[in-house]
Design a protein around this motif. Structure first.
Motif, PDB file in Angstrom:
ATOM      1  N   LYS A 172     -11.206  -1.592   8.534  1.00 46.50           N
ATOM      2  CA  LYS A 172      -9.791  -1.327   8.261  1.00 46.50           C
ATOM      3  C   LYS A 172      -9.774  -0.327   7.113  1.00 46.50           C
ATOM      4  O   LYS A 172     -10.251  -0.610   6.017  1.00 46.50           O
ATOM      5  CB  LYS A 172      -9.055  -2.604   7.860  1.00 46.50           C
ATOM      6  CG  LYS A 172      -7.598  -2.354   7.503  1.00 46.50           C
ATOM      7  CD  LYS A 172      -6.931  -3.641   7.034  1.00 46.50           C
ATOM      8  CE  LYS A 172      -5.529  -3.367   6.528  1.00 46.50           C
ATOM      9  NZ  LYS A 172      -4.951  -4.574   5.909  1.00 46.50           N
TER      10      LYS A 172
ATOM     11  N   LEU B 142      -7.531  10.738   6.164  1.00 49.46           N
ATOM     12  CA  LEU B 142      -8.261   9.876   7.089  1.00 49.46           C
ATOM     13  C   LEU B 142      -9.297  10.696   7.870  1.00 49.46           C
ATOM     14  O   LEU B 142     -10.449  10.293   8.002  1.00 49.46           O
ATOM     15  CB  LEU B 142      -7.310   9.168   8.053  1.00 49.46           C
ATOM     16  CG  LEU B 142      -7.983   8.312   9.116  1.00 49.46           C
ATOM     17  CD1 LEU B 142      -8.726   7.136   8.492  1.00 49.46           C
ATOM     18  CD2 LEU B 142      -6.965   7.830  10.136  1.00 49.46           C
TER      19      LEU B 142
ATOM     20  N   THR C 164      -2.891   3.538   7.983  1.00 52.27           N
ATOM     21  CA  THR C 164      -3.908   2.502   8.171  1.00 52.27           C
ATOM     22  C   THR C 164      -4.554   2.741   9.532  1.00 52.27           C
ATOM     23  O   THR C 164      -3.856   3.011  10.508  1.00 52.27           O
ATOM     24  CB  THR C 164      -3.287   1.085   8.143  1.00 52.27           C
ATOM     25  OG1 THR C 164      -2.621   0.889   6.897  1.00 52.27           O
ATOM     26  CG2 THR C 164      -4.355   0.014   8.319  1.00 52.27           C
TER      27      THR C 164
ATOM     28  N   VAL D 155      -7.598   2.654   4.839  1.00 56.91           N
ATOM     29  CA  VAL D 155      -6.292   3.169   4.421  1.00 56.91           C
ATOM     30  C   VAL D 155      -6.473   4.567   3.834  1.00 56.91           C
ATOM     31  O   VAL D 155      -7.508   4.883   3.256  1.00 56.91           O
ATOM     32  CB  VAL D 155      -5.600   2.244   3.398  1.00 56.91           C
ATOM     33  CG1 VAL D 155      -5.265   0.907   4.014  1.00 56.91           C
ATOM     34  CG2 VAL D 155      -6.427   2.063   2.146  1.00 56.91           C
TER      35      VAL D 155
ATOM     36  N   SER E 132     -11.619   3.295   0.344  1.00 54.11           N
ATOM     37  CA  SER E 132     -10.648   3.417   1.428  1.00 54.11           C
ATOM     38  C   SER E 132     -10.839   2.342   2.501  1.00 54.11           C
ATOM     39  O   SER E 132      -9.950   2.098   3.300  1.00 54.11           O
ATOM     40  CB  SER E 132     -10.693   4.809   2.056  1.00 54.11           C
ATOM     41  OG  SER E 132     -11.982   5.062   2.539  1.00 54.11           O
TER      42      SER E 132
ATOM     43  N   LEU F   5      -0.354   5.201   0.079  1.00 55.31           N
ATOM     44  CA  LEU F   5      -1.280   5.035   1.206  1.00 55.31           C
ATOM     45  C   LEU F   5      -0.467   4.780   2.465  1.00 55.31           C
ATOM     46  O   LEU F   5      -0.115   3.656   2.784  1.00 55.31           O
ATOM     47  CB  LEU F   5      -2.255   3.889   0.923  1.00 55.31           C
ATOM     48  CG  LEU F   5      -3.109   4.083  -0.333  1.00 55.31           C
ATOM     49  CD1 LEU F   5      -3.842   2.803  -0.689  1.00 55.31           C
ATOM     50  CD2 LEU F   5      -4.070   5.239  -0.156  1.00 55.31           C
TER      51      LEU F   5
ATOM     52  N   LYS G 189       2.779  -2.588  11.055  1.00 60.04           N
ATOM     53  CA  LYS G 189       2.227  -3.904  10.756  1.00 60.04           C
ATOM     54  C   LYS G 189       3.372  -4.891  10.870  1.00 60.04           C
ATOM     55  O   LYS G 189       4.380  -4.766  10.185  1.00 60.04           O
ATOM     56  CB  LYS G 189       1.671  -3.937   9.339  1.00 60.04           C
ATOM     57  CG  LYS G 189       1.002  -5.251   9.004  1.00 60.04           C
ATOM     58  CD  LYS G 189       0.590  -5.425   7.558  1.00 60.04           C
ATOM     59  CE  LYS G 189       0.162  -4.226   6.821  1.00 60.04           C
ATOM     60  NZ  LYS G 189      -0.238  -4.480   5.437  1.00 60.04           N
TER      61      LYS G 189
ATOM     62  N   GLU H 104       1.068 -10.152   8.776  1.00 60.44           N
ATOM     63  CA  GLU H 104      -0.104 -10.198   7.906  1.00 60.44           C
ATOM     64  C   GLU H 104      -0.112 -11.574   7.277  1.00 60.44           C
ATOM     65  O   GLU H 104       0.788 -11.930   6.533  1.00 60.44           O
ATOM     66  CB  GLU H 104      -0.038  -9.125   6.822  1.00 60.44           C
ATOM     67  CG  GLU H 104      -1.237  -9.164   5.910  1.00 60.44           C
ATOM     68  CD  GLU H 104      -1.192  -8.072   4.866  1.00 60.44           C
ATOM     69  OE1 GLU H 104      -2.156  -7.310   4.776  1.00 60.44           O
ATOM     70  OE2 GLU H 104      -0.183  -7.998   4.147  1.00 60.44           O
TER      71      GLU H 104
ATOM     72  N   GLN I  56       0.796  -1.222   0.000  1.00 61.14           N
ATOM     73  CA  GLN I  56       0.000   0.000   0.000  1.00 61.14           C
ATOM     74  C   GLN I  56       0.829   1.273   0.000  1.00 61.14           C
ATOM     75  O   GLN I  56       0.435   2.273  -0.588  1.00 61.14           O
ATOM     76  CB  GLN I  56      -1.015  -0.005   1.140  1.00 61.14           C
ATOM     77  CG  GLN I  56      -0.441   0.247   2.515  1.00 61.14           C
ATOM     78  CD  GLN I  56      -1.502   0.169   3.600  1.00 61.14           C
ATOM     79  OE1 GLN I  56      -2.269  -0.769   3.663  1.00 61.14           O
ATOM     80  NE2 GLN I  56      -1.523   1.171   4.452  1.00 61.14           N
ATOM     81  N   LYS I  57       1.997   1.263   0.636  1.00 65.59           N
ATOM     82  CA  LYS I  57       2.815   2.486   0.668  1.00 65.59           C
ATOM     83  C   LYS I  57       3.353   2.832  -0.713  1.00 65.59           C
ATOM     84  O   LYS I  57       3.580   4.000  -1.012  1.00 65.59           O
ATOM     85  CB  LYS I  57       3.933   2.353   1.690  1.00 65.59           C
ATOM     86  CG  LYS I  57       3.405   2.402   3.108  1.00 65.59           C
ATOM     87  CD  LYS I  57       4.494   2.454   4.136  1.00 65.59           C
ATOM     88  CE  LYS I  57       3.885   2.554   5.523  1.00 65.59           C
ATOM     89  NZ  LYS I  57       4.874   2.759   6.564  1.00 65.59           N
TER      90      LYS I  57
ATOM     91  N   GLN J 232     -10.715  -1.243   3.460  1.00 62.09           N
ATOM     92  CA  GLN J 232     -10.121  -2.482   2.958  1.00 62.09           C
ATOM     93  C   GLN J 232     -10.844  -3.721   3.464  1.00 62.09           C
ATOM     94  O   GLN J 232     -10.998  -4.694   2.737  1.00 62.09           O
ATOM     95  CB  GLN J 232      -8.643  -2.560   3.366  1.00 62.09           C
ATOM     96  CG  GLN J 232      -7.797  -1.459   2.780  1.00 62.09           C
ATOM     97  CD  GLN J 232      -7.746  -1.548   1.275  1.00 62.09           C
ATOM     98  OE1 GLN J 232      -7.265  -2.526   0.735  1.00 62.09           O
ATOM     99  NE2 GLN J 232      -8.262  -0.536   0.605  1.00 62.09           N
TER     100      GLN J 232
END
Length: 156
Positions: free
Chosen positions: A107, A116, A64, A109, A91, A61, A141, A144, A56-57, A93
Motif C-alpha cells: 500500500k 507515484l 493511494t 501513498v 511511501s 498525499l 476509500k 478502514e 493523509q490528504k 504504508q
C-alpha cells in the motif's frame, strides 16, 4: 483473555488516550485493575503500541495505490532482500507477503500520480529482485477498520 480484557482493548481501539480511570469507569473496574490488565496486555504483545491516525490528504498525499509485486525467485534470500529494500520506504504504508498470484502487496501513498510513477520506476522497476509489478489506484476509500471486534481465543 476474559471479557474485561476485551473491553479494555475495545475502549483503547476507539480512543487510545483514555486513562485507566476513564477505562475503569466505562467497563466497571477500578483504575488499578485496568492498569494491571493493560500492562499485562502490553507485556504479552496483545497491545503493540499507541499512535495517532492521520488524514493523509491533509498532508498532501492525494494518491493511494495497491501494488502487487512478484519476485524473480522465491528463495529465502530474495524475499529477505526485498523486505529490506522496502523497510525504510516512507511511501509504503503497509506491506504483506501473500499466497496466490502476487508474492507481495504494497500500500503506497504519494502526493500525485507523477510522484507515484517516479516511485514505481525508481524503486520497484529498477530492482533486479522484481520480475513483475501490477498497480491499482485507489479511487475511493469507503471502509478502514483500525480495530478488532472479533474475539478469537488468544492464549497468553
Amino acid at each position: 483473555m476474559d471479557k474485561f480484557d476485551w473491553k479494555i482493548i475495545h475502549a483503547l481501539q476507539h480512543n487510545g488516550r483514555l486513562t485507566n480511570q476513564e477505562i475503569g469507569d466505562l467497563i466497571g473496574l477500578s483504575a488499578s485493575q485496568c492498569s494491571r490488565r493493560r500492562q499485562l496486555l502490553e507485556q504479552k504483545g496483545v497491545i503493540l503500541g499507541y499512535s495517532a491516525r492521520i488524514y493523509q490528504k491533509a498532508l498532501g498525499l492525494e494518491v493511494t495505490a495497491m501494488i502487487h509485486v512478484n519476485l524473480r525467485t522465491h528463495e529465502k534470500q530474495s524475499q529477505q532482500a526485498f523486505q529490506e529494500l522496502i523497510e525504510n520506504e516512507d511511501s509504503i504504508q503497509d506491506a504483506f507477503s501473500l499466497s496466490g498470484d502476487a508474492d507481495f502487496i504494497l500500500k503506497v501513498v504519494a502526493e500525485n500520480l507523477e510522484q507515484l510513477s517516479q516511485f514505481v520506476t525508481d524503486k520497484l522497476l529498477s530492482c533486479n529482485l522484481i520480475s513483475h509489478i501490477k498497480s491499482y489506484i485507489v479511487l475511493k476509500k469507503f471502509k478502514e477498520q483500525c480495530h478488532f471486534s472479533v474475539q478469537p481465543k488468544l492464549r497468553y
